[in-house]
Write a protein that holds these residues in place. Structure first.
Motif, PDB file in Angstrom:
ATOM      1  N   HIS A   1       2.911 -11.656  -6.370  1.00  0.00           N
ATOM      2  CA  HIS A   1       1.631 -10.957  -6.425  1.00  0.00           C
ATOM      3  C   HIS A   1       1.862  -9.452  -6.279  1.00  0.00           C
ATOM      4  CE1 HIS A   1      -0.466 -14.781  -6.043  1.00  0.00           C
ATOM      5  NE2 HIS A   1       0.285 -15.061  -4.978  1.00  0.00           N
ATOM      6  N   GLU A   2       0.958  -8.672  -6.870  1.00  0.00           N
ATOM      7  CA  GLU A   2       1.022  -7.228  -6.703  1.00  0.00           C
ATOM      8  C   GLU A   2       0.307  -6.844  -5.408  1.00  0.00           C
ATOM      9  OE1 GLU A   2       0.648  -4.053  -9.920  1.00  0.00           O
ATOM     10  OE2 GLU A   2      -1.318  -3.893  -8.912  1.00  0.00           O
ATOM     11  N   VAL A   3       0.986  -6.023  -4.609  1.00  0.00           N
ATOM     12  CA  VAL A   3       0.417  -5.516  -3.364  1.00  0.00           C
ATOM     13  C   VAL A   3       0.409  -3.998  -3.450  1.00  0.00           C
ATOM     14  CG1 VAL A   3       0.685  -5.343  -0.865  1.00  0.00           C
ATOM     15  CG2 VAL A   3       1.211  -7.503  -2.024  1.00  0.00           C
ATOM     16  N   ARG A   4      -0.776  -3.411  -3.387  1.00  0.00           N
ATOM     17  CA  ARG A   4      -0.922  -1.961  -3.472  1.00  0.00           C
ATOM     18  C   ARG A   4      -1.099  -1.395  -2.067  1.00  0.00           C
ATOM     19  NH1 ARG A   4      -2.661   1.871  -7.402  1.00  0.00           N
ATOM     20  NH2 ARG A   4      -3.725   3.670  -6.456  1.00  0.00           N
ATOM     21  N   LEU A   5      -0.278  -0.406  -1.736  1.00  0.00           N
ATOM     22  CA  LEU A   5      -0.343   0.236  -0.435  1.00  0.00           C
ATOM     23  C   LEU A   5      -1.224   1.478  -0.516  1.00  0.00           C
ATOM     24  CD1 LEU A   5       3.448   0.071   0.546  1.00  0.00           C
ATOM     25  CD2 LEU A   5       1.668  -1.633   0.984  1.00  0.00           C
ATOM     26  N   GLU A   6      -2.125   1.618   0.427  1.00  0.00           N
ATOM     27  CA  GLU A   6      -3.012   2.785   0.483  1.00  0.00           C
ATOM     28  C   GLU A   6      -2.733   3.566   1.763  1.00  0.00           C
ATOM     29  OE1 GLU A   6      -4.598   3.498  -2.021  1.00  0.00           O
ATOM     30  OE2 GLU A   6      -5.217   1.691  -3.082  1.00  0.00           O
ATOM     31  N   PRO A   7      -2.819   4.890   1.726  1.00  0.00           N
ATOM     32  CA  PRO A   7      -3.313   5.715   0.610  1.00  0.00           C
ATOM     33  C   PRO A   7      -2.235   6.172  -0.358  1.00  0.00           C
ATOM     34  CG  PRO A   7      -3.003   7.081   2.536  1.00  0.00           C
ATOM     35  CD  PRO A   7      -2.628   5.684   2.957  1.00  0.00           C
ATOM     36  N   SER A   8      -0.992   5.672  -0.198  1.00  0.00           N
ATOM     37  CA  SER A   8       0.105   6.165  -1.033  1.00  0.00           C
ATOM     38  C   SER A   8      -0.028   5.757  -2.495  1.00  0.00           C
ATOM     39  CB  SER A   8       1.443   5.654  -0.478  1.00  0.00           C
ATOM     40  OG  SER A   8       1.513   4.239  -0.579  1.00  0.00           O
ATOM     41  N   GLY A   9      -0.716   4.632  -2.749  1.00  0.00           N
ATOM     42  CA  GLY A   9      -0.838   4.136  -4.114  1.00  0.00           C
ATOM     43  C   GLY A   9       0.388   3.401  -4.612  1.00  0.00           C
ATOM     44  N   ILE A  10       1.369   3.185  -3.755  1.00  0.00           N
ATOM     45  CA  ILE A  10       2.590   2.466  -4.138  1.00  0.00           C
ATOM     46  C   ILE A  10       2.270   1.002  -4.388  1.00  0.00           C
ATOM     47  CG2 ILE A  10       4.854   1.693  -3.304  1.00  0.00           C
ATOM     48  CD1 ILE A  10       4.966   4.334  -1.698  1.00  0.00           C
ATOM     49  N   CYS A  11       2.798   0.458  -5.485  1.00  0.00           N
ATOM     50  CA  CYS A  11       2.578  -0.949  -5.825  1.00  0.00           C
ATOM     51  C   CYS A  11       3.879  -1.723  -5.671  1.00  0.00           C
ATOM     52  CB  CYS A  11       2.051  -1.086  -7.248  1.00  0.00           C
ATOM     53  SG  CYS A  11       0.354  -0.484  -7.452  1.00  0.00           S
ATOM     54  N   LEU A  12       3.799  -2.845  -5.011  1.00  0.00           N
ATOM     55  CA  LEU A  12       4.946  -3.721  -4.781  1.00  0.00           C
ATOM     56  C   LEU A  12       4.724  -5.054  -5.469  1.00  0.00           C
ATOM     57  CD1 LEU A  12       5.234  -3.238  -0.898  1.00  0.00           C
ATOM     58  CD2 LEU A  12       6.511  -1.973  -2.642  1.00  0.00           C
ATOM     59  N   GLN A  13       5.804  -5.679  -5.860  1.00  0.00           N
ATOM     60  CA  GLN A  13       5.768  -7.053  -6.329  1.00  0.00           C
ATOM     61  C   GLN A  13       6.335  -7.926  -5.210  1.00  0.00           C
ATOM     62  OE1 GLN A  13       4.292  -8.028  -9.206  1.00  0.00           O
ATOM     63  NE2 GLN A  13       3.761  -5.847  -9.404  1.00  0.00           N
ATOM     64  N   VAL A  14       5.498  -8.809  -4.677  1.00  0.00           N
ATOM     65  CA  VAL A  14       5.875  -9.552  -3.475  1.00  0.00           C
ATOM     66  C   VAL A  14       5.742 -11.049  -3.724  1.00  0.00           C
ATOM     67  CG1 VAL A  14       5.501  -9.810  -0.997  1.00  0.00           C
ATOM     68  CG2 VAL A  14       4.959  -7.638  -2.112  1.00  0.00           C
TER      69      VAL A  14
END
Length: 285
Positions: free
Chosen positions: A4-17
């Motif tokens: 699943h895609e996990v978006r970190l805020e407020p950095s906007g970094i997207c991870l595939q987890v």
């Protein structure tokens, strides 16, 4: 295994987890340093907020989240696995997620204590008394925390004192399989157990390999040329856990302001002439 895609805020970094991964673990694998400490749900440094999506919160120390925090979707990210796409408020450290190092020294300090020396591939910033998390070689999802036993050096070499623990993944690798030149990964330095800038005497209390950060602090202290009175209490339960006694005695002889007290509560140590009580009974309250 579903990802699943996990978006970190407020950095906007997207991870595939993956669903079998915790958020912090996946971030480290992808070169992103979410702020964290223990990595096993014990400290709460990686606390974040679920803004959208669903995840499974694996067991952690219950007191890390208050009832109010649970109700407001706070989560312990080193123990949170995604079940859908998610958005999470999380602190991302500016430092690199990890450093690569190589084993440059393996020295048995006692029956159960090994000194591990690691040369980093680039400068590793830290303060004496802090700790690093080291990945278990061959198992990059497993990390263990160890304090540096030396003050920062120009050659970027780190020293660690590690006790052999039955069943311990890292210590078993270290004692049974580690080789000079082997690669090892380290996280950024963490912790607030550092020397305070004031004029008061220093009181240092160390049990077992808790001596490691104390040695780093003392090295840094003497390097600065300070002369404050220091009381160092070092204690162990068993004879096999005693180490660095000659080093400490030599340090005390070179620095008269350092008063050293060593205790061992093992009754089998018949030749021991120092205190036999447990450390809490020897050190001042």
């Amino acid at each position: 295994m579903q990802t699943h895609e996990v978006r970190l805020e407020p950095s906007g970094i997207c991870l595939q987890v993956r669903e079998d991964q915790a958020i912090v673990e996946a971030a480290l694998e992808q070169g992103i340093a979410i702020h964290h400490g223990c990595g096993n749900g014990s400290c709460g440094d990686c606390k974040g907020t679920i803004l959208a999506g669903d995840g499974e919160q694996l067991p952690f120390m219950p007191l890390l989240l208050t009832p109010e925090e649970r109700a407001s979707n706070k989560a312990i990210l080193c123990k949170l696995q995604p079940r859908t796409a998610m958005r999470i408020a999380a602190t991302v450290d500016e430092s690199p997620a990890y450093w690569k190092g190589r084993v440059s020294g393996l020295h048995l300090l006692g029956e159960t204590i090994m000194e591990l020396r690691v040369d980093c591939d680039r400068p590793y910033p830290y303060r004496a008394g802090q700790y690093a998390r080291l990945a278990v070689p061959g198992a990059p999802s497993l990390w263990r925390s160890y304090s540096m036993a030396s003050a920062p050096r120009e050659d970027h070499r780190l020293h660690f004192h590690i006790r052999k623990v039955p069943g311990g993944k890292f210590s078993e690798w270290l004692f049974d399989h580690a080789q000079i030149g082997e690669e090892i990964m380290l996280s950024a330095a963490q912790g607030e157990f550092t020397r305070q800038e004031n004029d008061r005497p220093l009181l240092c209390i160390a049990a077992g390999t808790g001596l490691a950060p104390i040695e780093a602090i003392l090295e840094d202290h003497f390097r600065r040329g300070e002369r404050r009175p220091i009381a160092l209490y070092f204690g162990v339960r068993q004879q096999r856990d005693l180490y660095h006694l000659e080093f400490l005695e030599d340090l005390a002889s070179k620095h008269p302001e350092l008063r050293l007290s060593v205790s061992c509560s093992d009754p089998a140590l018949s030749e021991w002439s120092g205190p036999r009580r447990l450390l809490p009974a020897v050190a001042p309250a």
